[in-house]
Design an enzyme around this catalytic site. Structure first.
Site, PDB file in Angstrom:
ATOM      1  N   LYS A 178       0.743  -0.972   0.058  1.00  0.00           N
ATOM      2  CA  LYS A 178       0.099   0.063  -0.097  1.00  0.00           C
ATOM      3  C   LYS A 178       0.903   1.215   0.001  1.00  0.00           C
ATOM      4  O   LYS A 178       0.400   2.446   0.196  1.00  0.00           O
ATOM      5  CB  LYS A 178      -1.000   0.103   1.112  1.00  0.00           C
ATOM      6  N   ARG A 227       5.795   5.086   2.798  1.00  0.00           N
ATOM      7  CA  ARG A 227       5.136   6.504   2.921  1.00  0.00           C
ATOM      8  C   ARG A 227       4.393   6.844   4.076  1.00  0.00           C
ATOM      9  O   ARG A 227       4.602   5.782   5.140  1.00  0.00           O
ATOM     10  CB  ARG A 227       3.949   6.298   1.636  1.00  0.00           C
ATOM     11  N   SER A 263      -4.895   3.850   2.999  1.00  0.00           N
ATOM     12  CA  SER A 263      -5.014   3.095   1.717  1.00  0.00           C
ATOM     13  C   SER A 263      -5.412   1.607   2.109  1.00  0.00           C
ATOM     14  O   SER A 263      -6.284   0.967   1.361  1.00  0.00           O
ATOM     15  CB  SER A 263      -3.481   3.072   1.350  1.00  0.00           C
TER      16      SER A 263
HETATM   17  N1  LIG Z   1       0.852   6.536 -10.426  1.00  0.00           N
HETATM   18  C1  LIG Z   1       0.095   5.769  -9.540  1.00  0.00           C
HETATM   19  N2  LIG Z   1      -1.258   5.386  -9.944  1.00  0.00           N
HETATM   20  C2  LIG Z   1      -1.955   4.647  -8.956  1.00  0.00           C
HETATM   21  N3  LIG Z   1      -1.520   4.649  -7.860  1.00  0.00           N
HETATM   22  C3  LIG Z   1      -0.369   5.182  -7.281  1.00  0.00           C
HETATM   23  C4  LIG Z   1       0.431   5.595  -8.183  1.00  0.00           C
HETATM   24  N4  LIG Z   1       1.451   6.209  -7.596  1.00  0.00           N
HETATM   25  C5  LIG Z   1       1.578   5.885  -6.463  1.00  0.00           C
HETATM   26  N5  LIG Z   1       0.232   4.948  -6.096  1.00  0.00           N
HETATM   27  C6  LIG Z   1      -0.199   4.544  -4.815  1.00  0.00           C
HETATM   28  O1  LIG Z   1      -0.105   3.085  -4.729  1.00  0.00           O
HETATM   29  C7  LIG Z   1      -1.025   2.748  -3.656  1.00  0.00           C
HETATM   30  C8  LIG Z   1      -1.161   1.179  -3.813  1.00  0.00           C
HETATM   31  O2  LIG Z   1       0.092   0.609  -3.393  1.00  0.00           O
HETATM   32  P1  LIG Z   1       0.576  -0.914  -3.741  1.00  0.00           P
HETATM   33  O3  LIG Z   1       0.802  -0.921  -5.264  1.00  0.00           O
HETATM   34  O4  LIG Z   1       1.759  -1.031  -3.081  1.00  0.00           O
HETATM   35  O5  LIG Z   1      -0.596  -1.531  -3.028  1.00  0.00           O
HETATM   36  S1  LIG Z   1      -0.535  -3.239  -2.917  1.00  0.00           S
HETATM   37  O6  LIG Z   1       0.135  -3.470  -1.470  1.00  0.00           O
HETATM   38  O7  LIG Z   1       0.109  -3.851  -3.894  1.00  0.00           O
HETATM   39  O8  LIG Z   1      -1.909  -3.558  -2.842  1.00  0.00           O
HETATM   40  C9  LIG Z   1      -2.333   3.428  -4.097  1.00  0.00           C
HETATM   41  O9  LIG Z   1      -2.943   3.662  -3.018  1.00  0.00           O
HETATM   42  P2  LIG Z   1      -4.453   4.096  -2.918  1.00  0.00           P
HETATM   43  O10 LIG Z   1      -4.556   5.355  -3.380  1.00  0.00           O
HETATM   44  O11 LIG Z   1      -5.036   3.715  -1.579  1.00  0.00           O
HETATM   45  O12 LIG Z   1      -5.240   3.034  -4.003  1.00  0.00           O
HETATM   46  C10 LIG Z   1      -1.759   4.699  -4.543  1.00  0.00           C
HETATM   47  O13 LIG Z   1      -2.006   5.926  -3.879  1.00  0.00           O
END
Ligand SMILES: Nc1ncnc2c1ncn2[C@@H]1O[C@H](COP(=O)(O)OS(=O)(=O)O)[C@@H](OP(=O)(O)O)[C@H]1O
Length: 381
Positions: free
Chosen positions: A134, A217, A225
């Site tokens: 996340k 983060r 998240s």
């Molecule tokens: N470019 C871009 N596009 C979409 N999302 C972005 C991007 N950069 C960072 N993030 C942030 O990545 C968060 C998801 O983190 P992870 O991929 O580590 O999640 S997971 O643990 O694999 O499920 C996701 O968290 P949420 O906003 O809660 O969905 C995003 O805040």
């Protein structure tokens, strides 16, 4: 008597039509399967081969159906005695280890003008992104994949975690890596690695010079998240979801649910263990908040850490207003690509007083973490 005979005839008719239906189904399925196995043979080998051969190759390529994963790299080992390319694939599905299907491509290396040249092969990763979940692990990997010298595995293999490690050997792991050339760097990410400390030891045993990346983060944003993920899952399954406050705070005891919050949100214990296994100069910390606002700054850090040229530039990304996040422009096709719906969810609004409480709660944990890694982050606002 007449009634009994009519009854028997009806049954016989029913049986005959049922068995005819069954036979027809079996025959049709067999035909479709044999078609799948014999005609749709070749898939784009990889970006570089594809690029170097351009349209000529693309025309020759018949795409393999989407219901199959590209399983192995067409490596040296996977060319047959006629110098034809062999692809091994497995059907997409929940089963992690179904029997792969071996297919011989209808083209030869010489036919591609590649006789004697190096073909991409599956190799162990030289760099692993350990988590934290996340914090932007998928986004980071997607941006890194824009680099021509980086190849990324686009699913979480979890190999070093308890769920997988006892079941599979190193060969299984390596074979699942995407095809790469010897001058490329393979990266995989599995967020379970950072919190399952045995993974650190297992990775070190595989390669003590492995480069380690960890993305973090602001722990409150990470928690929001995680809540977004929980809420979406509960809603999907039609189950009632508790509010964010209720999930992280016990109003009866007036205490935070620490087991829930600190399992991942307190980064220190995980780093402490990691630092016992890998030297600090082999570990790169990525700022997940900056990845959202300025992804190139974090990609640059990785390029330097891996000793690569700065290749990913402003031309490769753009801010997508509809998505609300940075997305990618693919150089080869000119297509654009954003992360899926489950990444970049809207976070719940939290009450100002409750946020203050959360900030106070996390402050000492963060201070301890900054001391441990010798780096400060602009969190808790
Ligand atoms: N470019 C871009 N596009 C979409 N999302 C972005 C991007 N950069 C960072 N993030 C942030 O990545 C968060 C998801 O983190 P992870 O991929 O580590 O999640 S997971 O643990 O694999 O499920 C996701 O968290 P949420 O906003 O809660 O969905 C995003 O805040």
């Amino acid at each position: 008597m007449v009634t009994v005979r009519t009854f028997n005839i009806r049954w016989v008719k029913l049986l005959v039509s049922a068995s005819a239906c069954f036979t027809l189904t079996v025959l049709c399925t067999g035909y479709v399967l044999s078609k799948l196995m014999s005609t749709n043979l070749v898939h784009v080998l990889d970006r570089r081969v594809d690029r170097s051969l351009g349209d000529q190759f693309s025309e020759e390529v018949q795409r393999f159906p989407d219901t199959f994963w590209h399983e192995f790299a067409p490596s040296r080992q996977s060319t047959n005695e006629h110098n034809q390319i062999i692809l091994i694939r497995r059907p997409k599905g929940i089963d992690l280890d179904p029997k792969p299907v071996t297919l011989v491509a209808n083209i030869s290396l010489a036919g591609l003008g590649l006789a004697g040249s190096e073909l991409p092969a599956s190799r162990p990763p030289q760099c692993v992104l350990l988590g934290f979940g996340k914090c932007g692990t998928s986004a980071l990997l997607e941006f890194l994949d824009l680099h021509p010298q980086i190849v990324t595995l686009d699913w979480e293999i979890d190999y070093f975690c308890e769920r997988m490690y006892p079941k599979y050997d190193l060969q299984w792991y390596v074979q699942r890596m995407p095809p790469s050339y010897s001058d490329q760097i393979t990266i995989e990410k599995s967020p379970c690695y950072i919190v399952e400390h045995d993974s650190h030891i297992r990775m070190h045993a595989m390669n003590s010079s492995l480069k380690i990346m960890v993305i973090i983060r602001d722990p409150i944003t990470r928690l929001l998240s995680e809540y977004g993920h929980y809420y979406a899952t509960e809603t999907y399954w039609g189950r009632p979801a508790v509010s964010f406050e209720e999930r992280v705070y016990n109003h009866k005891t007036k205490e935070f649910r620490t087991a829930q919050i600190l399992k991942v949100g307190d980064y220190s214990p995980h780093f402490e263990h990691l630092l016992k296994v890998f030297p600090r100069n082999q570990i790169l910390i990525i700022d997940g908040d900056k990845l959202v606002t300025d992804p190139l700054s974090q990609v640059r850090l990785v390029e330097e850490f891996l000793g690569l040229q700065h290749e990913v530039s402003k031309q490769d990304i753009y801010f997508d207003n509809a998505k609300g996040f940075f997305c990618m422009k693919l150089r080869n096709s000119g297509e654009t690509k954003c992360l899926g719906k489950s990444k970049g969810r809207q976070h719940v609004q939290i009450d100002a007083n409750f946020k203050k409480k959360l900030i106070e709660f996390f402050a000492p944990y963060n201070e301890q973490f900054f001391k441990l890694v010798g780096q400060k982050f602009d969190w808790l606002k």
